[in-house]
Design a protein around this motif. Structure first.
Motif, PDB file in Angstrom:
ATOM      1  N   ILE A  67       0.838  -1.203   0.000  1.00 53.46           N
ATOM      2  CA  ILE A  67       0.000   0.000   0.000  1.00 53.46           C
ATOM      3  C   ILE A  67       0.869   1.249   0.000  1.00 53.46           C
ATOM      4  N   GLN A  68       1.911   1.246   0.826  1.00 53.44           N
ATOM      5  CA  GLN A  68       2.805   2.404   0.882  1.00 53.44           C
ATOM      6  C   GLN A  68       3.477   2.648  -0.471  1.00 53.44           C
ATOM      7  N   MET A  69       3.917   1.599  -1.107  1.00 52.64           N
ATOM      8  CA  MET A  69       4.533   1.737  -2.422  1.00 52.64           C
ATOM      9  C   MET A  69       3.549   2.328  -3.423  1.00 52.64           C
ATOM     10  N   SER A  70       2.302   1.865  -3.359  1.00 46.20           N
ATOM     11  CA  SER A  70       1.281   2.409  -4.251  1.00 46.20           C
ATOM     12  C   SER A  70       1.108   3.906  -4.029  1.00 46.20           C
ATOM     13  N   LEU A  71       0.980   4.300  -2.766  1.00 49.86           N
ATOM     14  CA  LEU A  71       0.731   5.704  -2.450  1.00 49.86           C
ATOM     15  C   LEU A  71       1.910   6.600  -2.811  1.00 49.86           C
ATOM     16  N   GLU A  72       3.099   6.023  -2.848  1.00 51.53           N
ATOM     17  CA  GLU A  72       4.280   6.802  -3.206  1.00 51.53           C
ATOM     18  C   GLU A  72       4.574   6.758  -4.706  1.00 51.53           C
ATOM     19  N   GLY A  73       3.681   6.118  -5.455  1.00 51.30           N
ATOM     20  CA  GLY A  73       3.811   6.137  -6.908  1.00 51.30           C
ATOM     21  C   GLY A  73       4.795   5.146  -7.483  1.00 51.30           C
TER      22      GLY A  73
END
Length: 346
Positions: free
Chosen positions: A65-71
């Motif tokens: 999820i964090q990777m997704s939110l950071e693009g």
């Protein structure tokens, strides 16, 4: 049958909160002997399984999820969801059962709070799971579905299982058939062949779906197909057992006793393969799954045209390389390092 695409983010989160409140309440009723009962999930006992559910949040879902939110939604090649999780399960074995329940409850609550705070745009941001390119909503659904099935594993192990509750299983079963199943399609294995496969699934959460395979692609639909070539009839319970490698605890224990024969990164898949094959064979022999129509195409679909549950590690690597969102390896590695240092795993 409930159309999973009609459920809003708020409705999904509220549904999950009700389920986890129910699950934690049931876990608190287990006595010490019940925590040691062996489950149908890869030979783990109940305590290991709940630790598995917790570690999936802390080191996998939070990171993705964090990777997704950071693009940067796609991890670097070599990322192994299943080995990471197994190592964390082993580390948590020193915890008491109370600590095990409390940690799971704390981590799932934090995760749901985090997801609830996302905007609608963030909810649909590109993400990654072993089935390939997904979005944050799908990561939530994957984890919800996984834990719903794990409740079944835990309860069966202690002779407490009745059946799935419709409000939880109906939308998740629709997602499983319409998204998860076609996501495991392997077009390079079909040699251009086509097939129309009807699934008639009975029991709580069941319904009718069909897969259309043609032009090296696979699409899933609700309803009854016209002139299907293969008809598969089963129940929700039996489909889950066969598709997700649920076999007897004895098979899992035997598999675990021989996992040292393979490399560490393949051990979870090795155990899943033995339990998966045993479950599939048992389902056919005992008539739990009925297959009618073109036997050749049915066998190709079952053995060759789709990734199996026990091929998840290889499937992950193939889909990382195929991802349309794949960025530079150095960027992904840096984000992974930031995750470790920053404690994003909870």
């Amino acid at each position: 049958m409930t159309d999973y695409t009609t459920i809003s983010k708020a409705e999904w989160i509220n549904l999950a909160r009700r389920f986890y409140l129910h699950l934690v309440t049931e876990l608190k009723k287990f006595d010490e002997s019940e925590w040691k009962s062996r489950t149908r999930y890869l030979g783990w006992d109940c305590k290991d399984l709940v630790n598995h559910m917790t570690s999936a949040i802390t080191i996998n879902f939070n990171l993705l999820i964090q990777m997704s939110l950071e693009g940067i939604p796609v991890p670097e090649p070599g990322f192994n969801l299943f080995l990471r999780n197994a190592n964390e399960v082993a580390r948590r074995r020193i915890k008491t059962t109370k600590e095990t329940i409390d940690e799971f409850n704390s981590e799932i609550t934090k995760l749901l709070n985090r997801l609830e705070g996302l905007s609608e745009e963030q909810w649909r941001m590109p993400a990654f799971f072993f089935i390939g390119d997904v979005d944050v909503r799908t990561l939530f659904i994957v984890q919800f579905a996984d834990n719903l099935v794990h409740e079944r594993d835990l309860m069966i192990a202690n002779n407490k299982w009745d059946s799935f509750l419709p409000e939880y299983v109906s939308p998740l079963m629709d997602w499983f058939m319409r998204e998860f199943r076609p996501a495991s399609f392997r077009p390079e294995k079909t040699n251009g062949e086509s097939a129309l496969i009807q699934y008639n699934i009975h029991g709580t959460g069941g319904g009718n779906w069909f897969l259309s395979i043609k032009n090296n692609s696979c699409s899933a639909y609700c309803g009854i197909a016209v002139n299907p070539e293969v008809i598969i009839t089963t129940t929700v319970e039996n489909l889950i057992s066969a598709a997700l490698a649920r076999s007897s605890p004895l098979i899992g224990r035997i598999a675990r006793s021989f996992e040292w024969l393979v490399k560490e990164e393949k051990r979870e898949d090795f155990t899943a393969k033995l339990t998966g094959i045993a479950s599939g064979v048992s389902s056919i022999i005992k008539g739990k799954i009925s297959v009618q129509g073109d036997k050749r195409k049915a066998e190709l679909a079952a053995r060759k045209w789709f990734w199996h549950f026990w091929e998840r590690t290889e499937q992950t690597q193939v889909n990382i390389m195929k991802s349309k969102y794949r960025g530079s390896t150095s960027d992904n590695m840096q984000l992974s390092e930031n995750f470790k240092k920053g404690g994003l795993g909870g």
